[in-house]
Scaffold this motif. Sequence first.
Motif, PDB file in Angstrom:
ATOM      1  N   UNK A   1       0.827  -1.202   0.000  1.00 29.33           N
ATOM      2  CA  UNK A   1       0.000   0.000   0.000  1.00 29.33           C
ATOM      3  C   UNK A   1       0.865   1.258   0.000  1.00 29.33           C
ATOM      4  N   UNK A   2       1.426   1.612  -1.152  1.00 26.69           N
ATOM      5  CA  UNK A   2       2.232   2.836  -1.206  1.00 26.69           C
ATOM      6  C   UNK A   2       1.352   4.078  -1.222  1.00 26.69           C
ATOM      7  N   UNK A   3       1.947   5.200  -0.816  1.00 28.14           N
ATOM      8  CA  UNK A   3       1.300   6.491  -0.986  1.00 28.14           C
ATOM      9  C   UNK A   3       1.681   7.065  -2.340  1.00 28.14           C
ATOM     10  N   UNK A   4       2.015   8.325  -2.387  1.00 28.10           N
ATOM     11  CA  UNK A   4       2.406   8.962  -3.643  1.00 28.10           C
ATOM     12  C   UNK A   4       3.826   8.564  -4.005  1.00 28.10           C
ATOM     13  N   UNK A   5       3.977   8.034  -5.211  1.00 24.97           N
ATOM     14  CA  UNK A   5       5.264   7.533  -5.682  1.00 24.97           C
ATOM     15  C   UNK A   5       5.579   8.209  -7.018  1.00 24.97           C
ATOM     16  N   UNK A   6       6.818   8.583  -7.209  1.00 24.29           N
ATOM     17  CA  UNK A   6       7.195   9.261  -8.457  1.00 24.29           C
ATOM     18  C   UNK A   6       7.290   8.231  -9.587  1.00 24.29           C
ATOM     19  N   UNK A   7       6.204   8.097 -10.329  1.00 28.58           N
ATOM     20  CA  UNK A   7       6.129   7.170 -11.456  1.00 28.58           C
ATOM     21  C   UNK A   7       5.346   7.847 -12.577  1.00 28.58           C
ATOM     22  N   UNK A  13       2.029  20.223  -7.311  1.00 29.79           N
ATOM     23  CA  UNK A  13       2.120  21.234  -6.265  1.00 29.79           C
ATOM     24  C   UNK A  13       2.340  20.647  -4.876  1.00 29.79           C
ATOM     25  N   UNK A  14       2.251  19.339  -4.758  1.00 28.66           N
ATOM     26  CA  UNK A  14       2.424  18.721  -3.439  1.00 28.66           C
ATOM     27  C   UNK A  14       3.880  18.779  -2.998  1.00 28.66           C
ATOM     28  N   UNK A  15       4.130  18.959  -1.696  1.00 27.24           N
ATOM     29  CA  UNK A  15       5.506  19.091  -1.209  1.00 27.24           C
ATOM     30  C   UNK A  15       6.304  17.806  -1.353  1.00 27.24           C
ATOM     31  N   UNK A  16       7.616  17.956  -1.461  1.00 29.65           N
ATOM     32  CA  UNK A  16       8.513  16.819  -1.675  1.00 29.65           C
ATOM     33  C   UNK A  16       8.394  15.726  -0.613  1.00 29.65           C
ATOM     34  N   UNK A  17       8.213  16.068   0.686  1.00 27.76           N
ATOM     35  CA  UNK A  17       8.170  15.000   1.700  1.00 27.76           C
ATOM     36  C   UNK A  17       7.058  13.976   1.526  1.00 27.76           C
ATOM     37  N   UNK A  18       6.006  14.293   0.756  1.00 29.77           N
ATOM     38  CA  UNK A  18       4.931  13.308   0.609  1.00 29.77           C
ATOM     39  C   UNK A  18       5.267  12.246  -0.431  1.00 29.77           C
ATOM     40  N   UNK A  19       6.302  12.457  -1.220  1.00 29.51           N
ATOM     41  CA  UNK A  19       6.628  11.528  -2.311  1.00 29.51           C
ATOM     42  C   UNK A  19       7.601  10.455  -1.854  1.00 29.51           C
ATOM     43  N   UNK A  22       7.244   3.951   4.034  1.00 32.63           N
ATOM     44  CA  UNK A  22       7.391   5.367   4.341  1.00 32.63           C
ATOM     45  C   UNK A  22       6.777   5.726   5.681  1.00 32.63           C
ATOM     46  N   UNK A  23       7.575   6.401   6.533  1.00 29.51           N
ATOM     47  CA  UNK A  23       7.074   6.758   7.872  1.00 29.51           C
ATOM     48  C   UNK A  23       5.884   7.702   7.778  1.00 29.51           C
ATOM     49  N   UNK A  24       5.874   8.571   6.748  1.00 30.42           N
ATOM     50  CA  UNK A  24       4.770   9.522   6.632  1.00 30.42           C
ATOM     51  C   UNK A  24       3.450   8.814   6.370  1.00 30.42           C
ATOM     52  N   UNK A  25       3.476   7.750   5.577  1.00 33.16           N
ATOM     53  CA  UNK A  25       2.241   7.041   5.279  1.00 33.16           C
ATOM     54  C   UNK A  25       1.869   6.055   6.376  1.00 33.16           C
ATOM     55  N   UNK A  26       2.855   5.529   7.080  1.00 34.40           N
ATOM     56  CA  UNK A  26       2.533   4.737   8.274  1.00 34.40           C
ATOM     57  C   UNK A  26       1.779   5.602   9.269  1.00 34.40           C
ATOM     58  N   UNK A  79      -8.772  16.574   1.548  1.00 38.49           N
ATOM     59  CA  UNK A  79      -8.086  17.849   1.651  1.00 38.49           C
ATOM     60  C   UNK A  79      -6.620  17.754   1.261  1.00 38.49           C
ATOM     61  N   UNK A  80      -5.993  16.651   1.614  1.00 40.00           N
ATOM     62  CA  UNK A  80      -4.570  16.476   1.284  1.00 40.00           C
ATOM     63  C   UNK A  80      -4.346  16.211  -0.196  1.00 40.00           C
ATOM     64  N   UNK A  81      -5.202  15.373  -0.800  1.00 40.86           N
ATOM     65  CA  UNK A  81      -4.912  14.874  -2.145  1.00 40.86           C
ATOM     66  C   UNK A  81      -5.942  15.272  -3.199  1.00 40.86           C
ATOM     67  N   UNK A  82      -7.010  15.959  -2.824  1.00 43.75           N
ATOM     68  CA  UNK A  82      -7.979  16.503  -3.769  1.00 43.75           C
ATOM     69  C   UNK A  82      -8.573  15.418  -4.664  1.00 43.75           C
TER      70      UNK A  82
END
Length: 270
Positions: free
Chosen positions: A190-196, A208-214, A238-242, A262-265
């Motif tokens: 279950x990944x969050x936002x991944x650069x693909x 426009x989302x900040x780098x730490x979410x990727x 990823x600790x942010x998604x955990x 709100x976070x991901x629209x």
Amino acid sequence: MTESSPVTRLPGAVRPVALVTGPTSGIGRAYATRLAALGYDLVLVARDESRLAALAGDLELRFGARAQVLPADLARAEDRERVEARVGAGVEFLVNNAGFGLSREFWTIEPERLQEQLDVNVTAVMRLTRAALPPMLAAAKGSVVNVASVAGLVPGRGSTYSASKAYVVSFSEGLAGALAGTGVRVQALCPGLVRTEFHERAGIELGSLPRPVWLSVDEVVAGSLSDLEKGRVISVPGVQYKAVTAVAGLIPRSLAARINRGLFNARGRT
């Protein structure tokens, strides 16, 4: 070919075989590369035969891995059946990675396109997993990684996409319980936002989302394999998604959905 004598090697090879769907980019490519580095031969499944051939050549050059190229569109029943037949002949590792999201609102998308999304994101996962299990159980060994999404754990990011990934999570959790003690492992990744290329192909703008979410694809695959070895059925890299999924489990579902929207629209996404 009988279930008691699965073919888990390519002809003339001594390496175990992994089959990866959607390996030409993103998480699928990273998983195929990592498995080749770990000593697997590959069966590569995607629509683009030229990109599959290029990947197969790269894996052979870099890792000495043999790769069978199997062009297929998993939205088509006849193509799924061809891939099922290959999986049913025996693989030791299956990565159900192929999947896609859609832009525009649900009610504006052609029903045929929605059905294609359901067939790739859900039907193919179920059918290929079903094909893989008899030879894995006969060998008392095997791994299935079903690529889901944080969207399958936290509601609010679109409609049919989140629903399809929630199916993958629930399906994998239930199956893992049934397979306990057999030597066969199942995981919902279950990944969050991944650069693909995923968001670009879906027409979804998230620049426009900040780098730490990727996350990077290598972080996702490393987290998945680590959790697989630890016996974790749900893998959230990823600790942010955990943190996101942990908090979502402690608050009302409606509030979690509003926060996620709100976070991901979720507007304009299906």
